[in-house]
Design a protein around this motif. Structure first.
Motif, PDB file in Angstrom:
ATOM      1  N   PRO A 197       0.843  -1.203   0.000  1.00 20.42           N
ATOM      2  CA  PRO A 197       0.000   0.000   0.000  1.00 20.42           C
ATOM      3  C   PRO A 197       0.874   1.249   0.000  1.00 20.42           C
ATOM      4  O   PRO A 197       1.673   1.466   0.909  1.00 20.42           O
TER       5      PRO A 197
ATOM      6  N   SER B  91       1.123   5.609  -0.812  1.00 16.56           N
ATOM      7  CA  SER B  91       0.393   6.863  -0.943  1.00 16.56           C
ATOM      8  C   SER B  91       1.096   7.753  -1.952  1.00 16.56           C
ATOM      9  O   SER B  91       2.271   7.526  -2.282  1.00 16.56           O
TER      10      SER B  91
ATOM     11  N   HIS C  79      -0.084   3.906  -8.189  1.00 15.53           N
ATOM     12  CA  HIS C  79      -0.091   4.323  -6.788  1.00 15.53           C
ATOM     13  C   HIS C  79      -0.034   5.838  -6.587  1.00 15.53           C
ATOM     14  O   HIS C  79      -0.227   6.303  -5.459  1.00 15.53           O
TER      15      HIS C  79
END
Length: 292
Positions: free
Chosen positions: A93, A95, A118
């Motif tokens: 994950p 950001s 992403h």
């Protein structure tokens, strides 16, 4: 979240290279292989790796020679893009404030894929000045050069800030370097808990030494393919703990079966790859590891 800056006040010189690394740089500075360039022209995503997934073999049925070449080229590019997306999906994950490191970035396609997926910042490194210039021009044309940048540096000694990266990867570039030196640099650059991903061809050392086919591949690409076990030993020595391993060998065979039919793209190494994969002496692996 505050982004950790990477120093950019002046281009860092490429560290002193070994004679072998200089040969590799010369090879990629001179390389104009249609199997890399023609596929990239389809959507301006230039990859330097192979493909995965089931191939649409109906492209071989096109009777018009020119249309057949175009269809095969498009299908091969679809398969290689699927490989890039698979790698990007395993970066964890991320950001838009995160930074990722593309080691051995070639003409830059992988960094673009990671950014588009992403939204993250990406730094690509290549030992080839020509590749870095090409990739930066592509980023400018896309309008993403504020977040995706390429550097003429040695991936073994980048000069980038320690702990600045949330994720990093090598996509078919580890066979040009010593694994311990490479993984030490990744471990230095990654923050604690950061993700490292590698997709690579490696020889299956349960069979003993490298096979004849692997030796031929080494000679063709001026590389030194490592045994499978070397990856895991070197990761363990450098604070990289594997969390996922996937054998992509069967998934890449359709790419090579189609590529050998592309008379405008073949390089003469296609049957060697197919023989090596089918006899079990060569494997195509995805390894995902966390930096501890």
């Amino acid at each position: 979240m505050t982004t950790v800056p990477v120093a950019r006040t002046a281009p860092a010189p490429v560290p002193a290279q070994s004679i072998y690394q200089s040969r590799v740089a010369d090879y990629w500075n001179a390389e104009e292989n249609p199997v890399n360039l023609e596929l990239g022209k389809i959507d301006d995503l230039y990859h330097h790796h192979y493909g995965i997934g089931a191939a649409d073999l109906s492209v071989l049925d096109e009777p018009d020679a020119e249309l057949r070449r175009e269809a095969i080229t498009t299908e091969l590019h679809r398969l290689e893009h699927a490989q890039a997306e698979l790698l990007a999906a395993h970066l964890g994950p991320l950001s838009p404030a995160d930074r990722v490191f593309d080691a051995g970035c070639g003409r830059g396609g992988g960094s673009v894929v990671a950014h588009l997926r992403h939204g993250c910042h990406a730094d690509g490194v290549t030992i080839s000045a020509k590749q870095a210039d090409f990739a930066n021009e592509q980023a400018r044309r896309r309008g993403i050069d504020g977040k995706v940048r390429y550097h003429h540096r040695n991936m073994l000694d980048t000069g980038f800030t320690s702990g600045a990266y949330a994720a990093s990867w090598n996509n078919e570039s580890t066979m040009y370097v010593e694994l311990d030196v490479l993984f030490a640099e990744h471990a230095r650059l990654l923050r604690r808990g950061g993700r490292y991903v590698v997709i690579t061809g490696c020889y299956n050392d349960t069979y003993g030494q490298a096979s004849r086919e692997v030796s031929l591949i080494n000679a063709h690409y001026i590389c030194d393919i490592h045994p499978r076990s070397a990856y895991f030993r070197a990761m363990a020595r450098n604070r990289l703990v594997p969390v996922h391993v996937q054998d992509l060998t069967e998934a890449t065979i359709p790419y090579w079966e189609l590529r050998r039919e592309a008379d405008h793209l073949v390089t003469g190494i296609e049957e060697t790859f197919l023989s090596a994969y089918r006899n079990g002496s060569f494997q195509y692996l995805l390894i995902v590891a966390d930096r501890v």
